[in-house]
Design an enzyme around this catalytic site. Sequence first.
Site, PDB file in Angstrom:
ATOM      1  N   LYS A  79     -70.353-103.459 -76.473  1.00  0.00           N
ATOM      2  CA  LYS A  79     -69.482-102.503 -75.486  1.00  0.00           C
ATOM      3  C   LYS A  79     -68.650-101.424 -76.412  1.00  0.00           C
ATOM      4  O   LYS A  79     -68.116-101.765 -77.383  1.00  0.00           O
ATOM      5  CB  LYS A  79     -68.407-103.226 -74.753  1.00  0.00           C
ATOM      6  N   SER A 159     -66.170-103.102 -65.613  1.00  0.00           N
ATOM      7  CA  SER A 159     -66.410-102.122 -66.289  1.00  0.00           C
ATOM      8  C   SER A 159     -67.356-102.154 -67.357  1.00  0.00           C
ATOM      9  O   SER A 159     -68.159-101.121 -67.899  1.00  0.00           O
ATOM     10  CB  SER A 159     -65.200-101.534 -67.028  1.00  0.00           C
ATOM     11  N   SER A 183     -64.339-107.293 -65.229  1.00  0.00           N
ATOM     12  CA  SER A 183     -65.166-106.424 -65.837  1.00  0.00           C
ATOM     13  C   SER A 183     -66.483-107.283 -66.615  1.00  0.00           C
ATOM     14  O   SER A 183     -67.265-106.274 -67.126  1.00  0.00           O
ATOM     15  CB  SER A 183     -64.720-105.403 -66.976  1.00  0.00           C
TER      16      SER A 183
HETATM   17  N1  GLN Z   1     -62.156-102.885 -61.754  1.00  0.00           N
HETATM   18  C1  GLN Z   1     -60.739-103.721 -62.576  1.00  0.00           C
HETATM   19  C2  GLN Z   1     -60.003-102.196 -62.800  1.00  0.00           C
HETATM   20  O1  GLN Z   1     -60.673-101.277 -62.708  1.00  0.00           O
HETATM   21  C3  GLN Z   1     -61.119-104.602 -63.739  1.00  0.00           C
HETATM   22  C4  GLN Z   1     -61.438-103.934 -64.819  1.00  0.00           C
HETATM   23  C5  GLN Z   1     -61.627-104.545 -66.184  1.00  0.00           C
HETATM   24  O2  GLN Z   1     -61.756-105.646 -65.885  1.00  0.00           O
HETATM   25  N2  GLN Z   1     -61.763-103.926 -67.417  1.00  0.00           N
HETATM   26  O3  GLN Z   1     -59.014-102.318 -63.332  1.00  0.00           O
END
Ligand code: GLN
Length: 494
Positions: A79, A159, A183
């Site tokens: 990532k 994400s 995410s």
């Molecule tokens: N969807 C959540 C956010 O936008 C979690 C994102 C994540 O876990 N990095 O904050």
Amino acid sequence: MTDLTRLSLKTLRDGIAAKDFTALEATDAYISAIEAGNEKLNAYVAVTADEARQMAKASDAKVAAGEAGPLEGVPLGIKDLFATKGVHTQAASHILDGFKPEYESTVTGNLWRDGAVMLGKLNMDEFAMGSSNETSYYGPVVNPWRAEGESKDLVAGGSSGGSAAAVAGWLCAGATATDTGGSIRQPAAFTGTVGIKPTYGRCSRWGTIAFASSLDQAGSITRTVEDSALMLQSMAGFDPKDSTSADLPVPDFAAAVERGVKGLVIGVPAEYRIEGMPAEIEALWQQGLDWLKAEGATLKDISLPHTKYALPTYYIVAPAEASSNLARYDGVKYGLRVSGNDITDMYELTRAAGFGREVKRRVMIGTYVLSAGFYDAYYVRAQKVRTLIKRDFDEAFQGGVDAILTPATPSAAFGIGEQDLSVDPVKMYLNDVFTVTVNMAGLPGIAVPAGKDAAGLPLGLQLIGRPFDEETLFAAGRVIEKNAALDLAPSKWW
Ligand code: GLN
């Protein structure tokens, strides 16, 4: 010859160790798959083919010398949030243009120590903010899965959308990912892959670009539960460079995978039966519970009464920490610089041009909730509610529950552009309704593919465990995986 990209991480690793094929052949197979498919899936933002071949050759030398590590020769995707020395690391943001770190993150360093090969950096939501991988500066990731008989592009979740799509679409044998509110688990559920977010502190955060430091945790996305255990084994471990890293031994996760669930108590939280939940998700959850019961677990109804506050509290704590963490991107030290009349002008122009809309929204919310006069009303109160959320889980575990089963997401993957963050951000935020509690409480959670919806799209279940008991999650996750016995190969169109 077998298509090496279709093998599980474990089978690939064993084949390399047994010299059935070489690490270089495996790496070449993946590089060809990326060259052929990445334009459509948009999973990689940088491919490091030459470095990958070098690493693979080094792995083959180690195998020949009888010195193979636990992941020797296994090609992985990383990532874009993990610092990789001398290699593109931008959190999929414009503001980090051209940034190549001087050092390696602990997690990726651990993987290279164990013999893994880096194929490149994976797409993600900008600074890990999002649930659909549509906030990336590099454009959306496309899910390898499509609804039966349809050609509409679906999101891969976020994400860690690049990680999930690359694993599901055979562009890497496994991928690193991070999870601040869901995410890892949500994209895994959207792509029929396994995603583990370990306990906060299990993996070092050193060298992982910070979003919300008290919630961020690294984990993996893989095709099987066993692969998940193998990858986490290498990633995890105490790191004195991260003060929140847990000084605990890493158990033998792979040994836990086939342990079964006999005698375990599985909690079923009433509050996760949310209004408007599709019947398919409800049925999937019941199916999962039935499987665990049939394999010897006992089910126990539990209550986690503060669940409904988790999402609103998250959207105070996470933006607050993000606004502080992202203050360092000002055009002075690294990345993008837009010159201005004076230094303040330069800061403003750089940040205005470098951050995307969702990141700007979070910075503004975070700055607001931390500002004098609002700090007590929002941030301090959110921290108190967070304690209550954690206490709910503590009580369930003290009451004898070994793990909790819930749906992973409230829906299957949706179409690209269908949930517009700029129009209705809360709708997008609701994707994390089942996963965010776990981050607030610092617990481990795993998403495992458990079924498909009427259109043939994968659906996942989530298991939540006691702190530092990822082993039970692997054991119970394996029971779900085995009983579901799904065909998890999307039909190839890319
Ligand atoms: N969807 C959540 C956010 O936008 C979690 C994102 C994540 O876990 N990095 O904050």
